[in-house]
Design a protein around this motif. Structure first.
Motif, short mmCIF file in Angstrom:
data_model
loop_
_atom_site.label_atom_id
_atom_site.label_comp_id
_atom_site.label_asym_id
_atom_site.label_seq_id
_atom_site.Cartn_x
_atom_site.Cartn_y
_atom_site.Cartn_z
N PHE A 178 0.83 -1.21 0.00
CA PHE A 178 0.00 0.00 0.00
C PHE A 178 0.86 1.26 0.00
O PHE A 178 0.52 2.25 -0.64
CB PHE A 178 -0.92 0.01 1.23
N ARG A 179 1.97 1.25 0.74
CA ARG A 179 2.74 2.48 0.91
C ARG A 179 3.36 2.92 -0.41
O ARG A 179 3.55 4.09 -0.66
CB ARG A 179 3.81 2.30 1.97
N PHE A 182 2.13 2.01 -3.56
CA PHE A 182 0.98 2.26 -4.42
C PHE A 182 1.38 2.30 -5.90
O PHE A 182 0.89 3.12 -6.68
CB PHE A 182 0.28 3.56 -4.02
N VAL A 207 1.77 10.72 -3.81
CA VAL A 207 1.08 9.46 -3.56
C VAL A 207 1.85 8.63 -2.53
O VAL A 207 1.26 8.07 -1.59
CB VAL A 207 0.90 8.67 -4.87
N THR A 261 0.22 7.74 1.28
CA THR A 261 -0.06 6.34 1.62
C THR A 261 0.87 5.83 2.72
O THR A 261 0.43 5.12 3.63
CB THR A 261 0.07 5.46 0.37
N SER A 262 2.15 6.18 2.66
CA SER A 262 3.11 5.68 3.66
C SER A 262 2.79 6.21 5.05
O SER A 262 2.81 5.45 6.03
CB SER A 262 4.53 6.08 3.27
N ALA A 280 -0.07 7.32 6.15
CA ALA A 280 -1.35 6.75 6.60
C ALA A 280 -1.15 5.34 7.13
O ALA A 280 -1.76 4.93 8.13
CB ALA A 280 -2.36 6.77 5.46
N ILE A 281 -0.28 4.58 6.47
CA ILE A 281 -0.02 3.20 6.89
C ILE A 281 0.74 3.17 8.21
O ILE A 281 0.50 2.30 9.06
CB ILE A 281 0.76 2.45 5.80
N VAL A 316 -2.50 7.55 -9.65
CA VAL A 316 -3.48 6.80 -8.85
C VAL A 316 -4.13 5.69 -9.68
O VAL A 316 -4.32 4.57 -9.19
CB VAL A 316 -4.56 7.76 -8.29
N SER A 320 -3.35 1.99 -8.43
CA SER A 320 -4.42 1.23 -7.79
C SER A 320 -4.44 -0.22 -8.27
O SER A 320 -4.59 -1.15 -7.47
CB SER A 320 -5.77 1.89 -8.04
N SER A 380 -1.20 -2.00 -7.09
CA SER A 380 -1.28 -2.29 -5.65
C SER A 380 -2.18 -3.48 -5.38
O SER A 380 -1.88 -4.33 -4.53
CB SER A 380 -1.77 -1.06 -4.90
#
Length: 490
Positions: free
Chosen positions: A53-54, A56, A79, A83-84, A86-87, A204, A208, A211
């Motif tokens: 996820f990180r 992406f 991006v 993502t990183s 947030a993880i 994205v 997506s 990922s």
């Protein structure tokens, strides 16, 4: 930088990283118990999904994109940053519930500390991808080699000081910090940049799908640790981890080495009008010629290797290691299918293929609800066969590369397995006749390994494999070094 030089430089870095990692694994395996290693393995398996996820798909996007300017780079960095971070927060929040699920507080400790890595990763991931896109393999080699050294040094030191399963956590954190420092040296001013929103949608969309494919792949890769940790226990995870460790340590690095060079080169060649099927077949002819024989030799010498490297406490891993390395030969012609399809933008096809492959794998692993560990490992042959079938279907659909044409490329390479394992099989037979305790394991490994190399070289010449010309090329490159050594000895 051309392909051969890129492979050579990357090989040196991979060899250095292998040596550092190898020493770390051997030392830590003797300092820690199977349960301690199992705790870390389960935690890292959970972390594997977070790694997907990180990023992406930022790395793949930057490499395969037709153009990468400041706009695209800032969008990719944005991006990765969002993502990183947030993880990192999510990992901290779920650490305690996951520890309760697996019944050990160590899981929470590992997850909480490794969350720090995700705070610093975005400052390195896009730059690493740019170096790969621009084929600057020499700089990549330095970054990865230095990181591996730092990881090994910190891990061993921490384990020696009694940090238990956390020793590997400290090594991982130190490695990521060192990589960012090295990247800042090679690309001053590009590590610390402001994010940008322009062009974000393209990143994205691509990321997506990539990922999702990576998540499905990671589910299959991490499934043994996650499932066995719940159904069989941490000790069983430890034994399985060492069983697959031979393949990952000795073959996984070779695969990563080739992938690191193949992905940007393949993408560039196809963009310039190259035949994807021909390029893939030619690449696999060389790759299978190296990887498949190594797997065969590992299967034969699994007992002396595991007992010599890790100690007698891991004897139970021996038959499982032999089965797994032997099964892996089946899928060697398809080891680059994923990166090849991604390099040409067929990420949707990769996603569908990975769903099919990993679904079969997880179903096989779920038999651990009723079967013992050794029985489940024996059934993994079904998963390897499914991987070969689905990968072949994807290559046919994307490149028009059917099984018959691919087999014409890799058949001579697969024959090298027989030449390579003949000597080690003879050695193991003689050792059984004399008595395994009577012959030092290091002698068995040296003799078996030497005969494997001789058998491989003989097979290359008798089959007139394209690796023959590469061997002559290496020998010619080494002639000046030999001449200087002879001159200095006079």
């Amino acid at each position: 930088m051309n392909v051969r030089r890129g492979l050579g430089v990357s090989a040196i870095a991979q060899m250095a990283a292998f040596i550092f990692g190898f020493i770390s694994v051997v030392v830590v395996s003797r300092l820690l118990t199977p349960e301690e290693i199992g705790i870390f393995s389960v935690s890292v398996a959970i972390l594997g999904f977070a790694h997907l996820f990180r990023e992406f798909g930022v790395g793949q996007y930057l490499i395969q994109a037709k153009r990468v300017g400041e706009r695209e780079f800032r969008a990719a960095f944005s991006v990765a940053l969002i993502t990183s971070w947030a993880i990192a927060l999510a990992l901290f929040l779920i650490s305690t519930p996951m520890a309760s699920f697996y019944g050990h507080p160590g899981v929470a400790e590992v997850l909480s500390l490794l969350a720090f890595n995700f705070l610093i990763m975005p400052f390195g991931t896009p730059l690493l991808s740019l170096l790969r896109r621009e084929l600057e393999f020499d700089k990549l080699a330095i970054v990865h080699g230095a990181g591996a050294f730092v990881n090994a040094a910190v891990t061993i030191s921490a384990a020696w000081m009694g940090e238990s399963y956390l020793s590997m956590v400290w090594g991982s954190i130190a490695q990521h910090v060192s990589k960012v420092i090295m990247l800042n040296y090679f690309r001053p001013g590009q590590v610390w940049i402001l994010p940008g929103l322009s062009g974000l949608s393209a990143v994205v969309r691509f990321g997506s799908i990539v990922s999702l494919s990576g998540i499905v792949n990671e589910m299959g890769r991490s499934a043994p640790d996650l499932i066995f940790g719940r159904t069989l226990g941490f000790s069983e995870v430890g034994f399985y981890s060492r069983a697959v460790g031979l393949r990952r340590m000795l073959v996984g690095r070779v695969t990563r080495l080739v992938k690191g060079v193949h992905f940007p080169v393949f993408a560039k060649s196809v963009r310039q009008g190259g035949d994807a099927a021909q390029l893939y077949g030619q690449t696999m002819n060389y790759m299978v010629a190296v990887v498949a024989p190594v797997l065969g030799v590992l299967a034969v010498l699994s007992e002396p290797l595991i007992l010599f490297l890790f100690g007698p406490q891991w004897e139970r891993s021996v038959p499982m290691a032999a089965m797994i390395t032997a099964y892996a030969i089946i899928v060697t012609p398809y080891s680059l299918y994923n990166s090849s399809l991604t390099a040409v933008g067929r990420v949707g096809l990769v996603l569908n293929t990975e769903i099919a492959i990993q679904s079969v794998r997880i179903l096989v692993l779920m038999t651990s609800l009723w079967l013992e560990l050794e029985q489940v490992v024996a059934l993994l042959v079904i998963a390897f066969l499914a991987q070969a079938v689905f990968s072949q279907m994807a290559l046919k659909r994307a490149f028009g590369l059917g099984f018959r044409r691919l087999f014409t490329f890799v058949a001579p390479a697969l024959l090298l397995v027989a030449y390579s394992v003949l000597g080690p099989v003879m050695i193991m037979f003689l050792v059984d006749e004399v008595g395994r305790e009577a012959v030092p394991r290091v002698i068995v490994l040296m003799a078996g390994g030497s005969l494997a190399v001789v058998g491989w070289v003989v097979g290359v010449h008798l089959l007139d494999h394209p690796m023959k010309s590469e061997l002559y090329r290496i020998l010619r490159a080494l002639e000046p070094i030999g001449a200087r050594l002879r001159w200095s000895s006079k």
